[in-house]
Every structure is written in C-alpha cells, then in structure tokens.
Write an enzyme that holds these catalytic residues in place. Structure first.
Site, PDB file in Angstrom:
ATOM      1  N   GLY A 134       1.003  -0.861  -0.115  1.00  0.00           N
ATOM      2  CA  GLY A 134      -0.404   0.078  -0.610  1.00  0.00           C
ATOM      3  C   GLY A 134       0.841   1.026   0.111  1.00  0.00           C
ATOM      4  O   GLY A 134       0.884   1.138  -1.019  1.00  0.00           O
ATOM      5  N   GLU A 245      -1.947  15.724  -5.374  1.00  0.00           N
ATOM      6  CA  GLU A 245      -3.046  14.439  -4.727  1.00  0.00           C
ATOM      7  C   GLU A 245      -3.592  14.714  -3.434  1.00  0.00           C
ATOM      8  O   GLU A 245      -4.017  14.740  -2.662  1.00  0.00           O
ATOM      9  CB  GLU A 245      -2.509  13.612  -4.732  1.00  0.00           C
ATOM     10  CG  GLU A 245      -3.582  11.913  -4.009  1.00  0.00           C
ATOM     11  CD  GLU A 245      -3.029  10.878  -4.567  1.00  0.00           C
ATOM     12  OE1 GLU A 245      -3.602   9.598  -3.908  1.00  0.00           O
ATOM     13  OE2 GLU A 245      -1.779  10.674  -4.920  1.00  0.00           O
TER      14      GLU A 245
END
Length: 384
Positions: A134, A245
């Site tokens: 992740g 982001e």
C-alpha cells in the site's frame, strides 16, 4: 465559505458548476449509488461544460489552468449536494491522472489519451496499490519485462479508483532489480488489451458510486511506446505528484466539512426537543462554535496551500500537513455534527449519514495519516 479566496471569475465559474449539478448530478445521485457506478454521460457533460479537464493543456481541450481555486469551486459545489463519489472520481482525473500524462507523455501519447480525458470521453486510472503493497511503494511486485518491441506485464493491483470503467490505466511496475529509485516505471495499459482483466467491483464502506476495482495482468503485452516518461522514473514521478494528490484530499475535506456544517446549522434550528429548537440548547451552540472555529483555522492553512499551487511553491511537507490536519478534522467534525441529529443522523436519507461514511477513507488514501506524520517528522528531524 471561502469568500476571500475567490475572484469574480471564480464565482462566475461557480454558476456553471451549479447548473451542471442541477441538471446532471442531483437527478442521478441515488441511481449512481445503487449501481455503484457514475454514468458516462456525467463525464461527457462535464467535459462539454469545462468542469473536468481543468488541469489539462489547452491544445488538448483542457482548461490549461494552474489556479487550483477553480478545482476548489467544483469540490465545494459537489460537496453541497453530497456528491462525494463524483468529487473523488473527478479529482483522480484532474489532479492525478491528467497531470501525469500532461507532464510525461510524448506527442503521440497526448493525442491518444490526453485529449479524450480533457473532454470527459476517456477515464483514466493509476494502479499503484497491491494486495501486499500500500503505502510501501518499494514493495510493488507487479513486473514489466522487455519482450521484443514492447513490455510484458504480470501482477495484480487493488483498491484502484475508476478501475472498473477506466479506458486505460497507468501501471506502476517493477522494470529493474532491487528496490532502488530506478527499479520502477510507469506503463500505460489500455483496458481492452489481452491478458488484462478486472476483478470484482469492490464493496466499500463509503463512496459507493466511485467504482473501485481489483485489476489483474497476465502476460499483458503492450508496445514500447506505452512507457510513460523515462524508464526507471516512476518513484521520482510519484513523489513529484503526490503533494498535489494530498492537497486535493485536503481541499475535499474542507469542502465536505463546510457542507455538513451548513446542513446541520439548518437542521438544529428546525428540529425541536423539549419544546424548543435544538439550537437553543447551550451544548448545541458550544459544539457549533467549536466546529466553526476549527473549520476557519483549517481553511486558512489549506487556502494558503491552494494559492501555493499557482505559484509553484507547494512543498511535499506542506501538502502532508494539509492532508493530515484537514482529513483528521473532517472526521472529528462530521462525527460531532452527526451527534446533533440524534437517531436521524444514522438514517441514510439524511446527507450527514452519507457524509459520515464517505469521510472515513480520507485518512487512508493518498497516504495514511501515519505516513503524513512520518513525512512531517522526518522533515523536522532533518532540520536539526
């Protein structure tokens, strides 16, 4: 709301977004949630009205904008009607995928993918996360090996936003040995390519209409010219784009919190208990006062970061701080606001219930809160 942040041009654009919301979003929200998918026409209509593709270059049909306040307007108007899934999907397109392609693509790649994205005709996704990797990007196991005049890709990805209906995916793949910064590359994979398959549409706690999927690559062969940017340059590009982001997540958090506060302020003045409006109780006013102050302080920092985008001064640490604080604040604020609704706050017919579910992922994607703390703490220790 952020009146001091905007000019008349931004407010004129807001009217365009509101018209789009009234025509294309409000009539479809419930159906999108039921389908767990946003209709393609919403994307195309947004492209026609210049609501998606704001960050794309003008020669590709985009807005050519570096002023992030226009994107902020979109997020605010979507938040007001509880369109969190749509907001998140458009944020991926405008704040992540389009900047990657615009900054790295060859002229041929721009024609092939960028123009369609700016017009809302093509949907892009970026495939980083894997079942065993992740936040640890160096743990990526998906491989891309040279074969003839192309690349053979094998591996799997998960939690991929827009993965179910994306027309192409930017795949982060291992193209070299080891875990060094030059071991990974970005490769474009069109979703009709043999060997590429989508798994199940993932059933999430929140953001039901934002399609999220598992992706599988089994001997997927793409031409050499599908390499995006330089071979071995993926991690450097990821580090370059992650601040944007994270700011996107922070601004979404502020917009969603503001919207939830507005709904609740109206609700407590209408709802009665013990013969008087809930707003007349001291506890209610204290909660509202604390939340209003917390949001004002959060907004001030995030606004500063928004303006820093336009001047090119947004740093990775500032973006991490904005993401950490705004997403954690969103969680605290919406939880406390829901409490003021009592049992009604737990009913899905009330937007506060949906906001409560939708906010939880904000502290996870784009880098968990713990990763944000690591980035900030590492910077502090480095100064010493």
């Amino acid at each position: 709301m952020q009146r001091g942040l905007y000019t008349e041009e931004h407010e004129a654009f807001r009217q365009t977004v509101r018209t789009y919301v009234e025509r294309e979003v409000l009539p479809n929200l419930d159906q999108w949630d039921a389908d767990r998918l946003i209709g393609r026409e919403a994307w195309r209509a947004a492209g026609r009205q210049g609501i998606v593709g704001l960050s794309g270059p003008e020669d590709c049909g985009g807005g050519g904008l570096t002023d992030y306040r226009f994107r902020n307007v979109v997020q605010e108007e979507f938040a007001k009607v509880g369109a969190a899934s749509l907001s998140s999907s458009f944020s991926l397109q405008d704040d992540i995928v389009i900047p990657y392609v615009a900054g790295l693509a060859t002229e041929e790649q721009r024609k092939r993918w960028l123009t369609g994205m700016c017009k809302g005709e093509l949907i892009g996704a970026i495939a980083m996360t894997e079942p065993g990797a992740g936040s640890d990007l160096r743990g990526i196991r998906t491989t891309a090996q040279r074969v003839g005049d192309g690349w053979r890709i094998n591996g799997s990805k998960t939690f991929i936003t827009s993965g179910y209906q994306a027309d192409f995916v930017i795949v982060v793949a291992r193209t070299g040995a080891g875990t060094g910064s030059d071991a990974f590359s970005l490769i474009m994979v069109e979703t009709g390519t043999p060997g590429f398959t989508r798994g199940r549409k993932l059933d999430k706690i929140g953001l039901p209409a934002q399609d999220t999927a598992e992706l599988f690559f089994e001997d997927v062969v793409v031409p050499a010219d599908h390499l995006l940017g330089a071979e071995g340059g993926a991690l450097r590009q990821l580090m370059h784009h992650l601040p944007m982001e994270r700011l996107s997540i922070a601004t979404t958090a502020v917009a969603a919190s503001d919207a939830a506060f507005g709904w609740t302020l109206d609700y407590v003045q209408q709802r009665q208990a013990f013969g008087q409006p809930i707003a007349d109780f001291q506890n209610t006013r204290f909660v509202l006062a604390e939340i209003a102050t917390e949001l004002d302080v959060t907004r001030a920092y995030v606004d500063k970061a928004v303006l820093a985008v336009g001047t090119g001064d947004l740093t990775a640490v500032e973006a991490a701080k904005a993401k950490l604080w705004a997403s954690e604040t969103q969680g605290r604020v919406i939880d406390r606001l829901l409490q003021l609704y009592g049992g009604y706050g737990y009913m899905n017919e009330y937007p506060i219930a949906r906001a409560y579910r939708d906010e939880r992922v904000q502290r996870i994607f784009g880098g968990t809160s713990e990763i944000m703390k690591h980035i900030i703490g590492r910077d502090l220790v480095g100064r010493r």
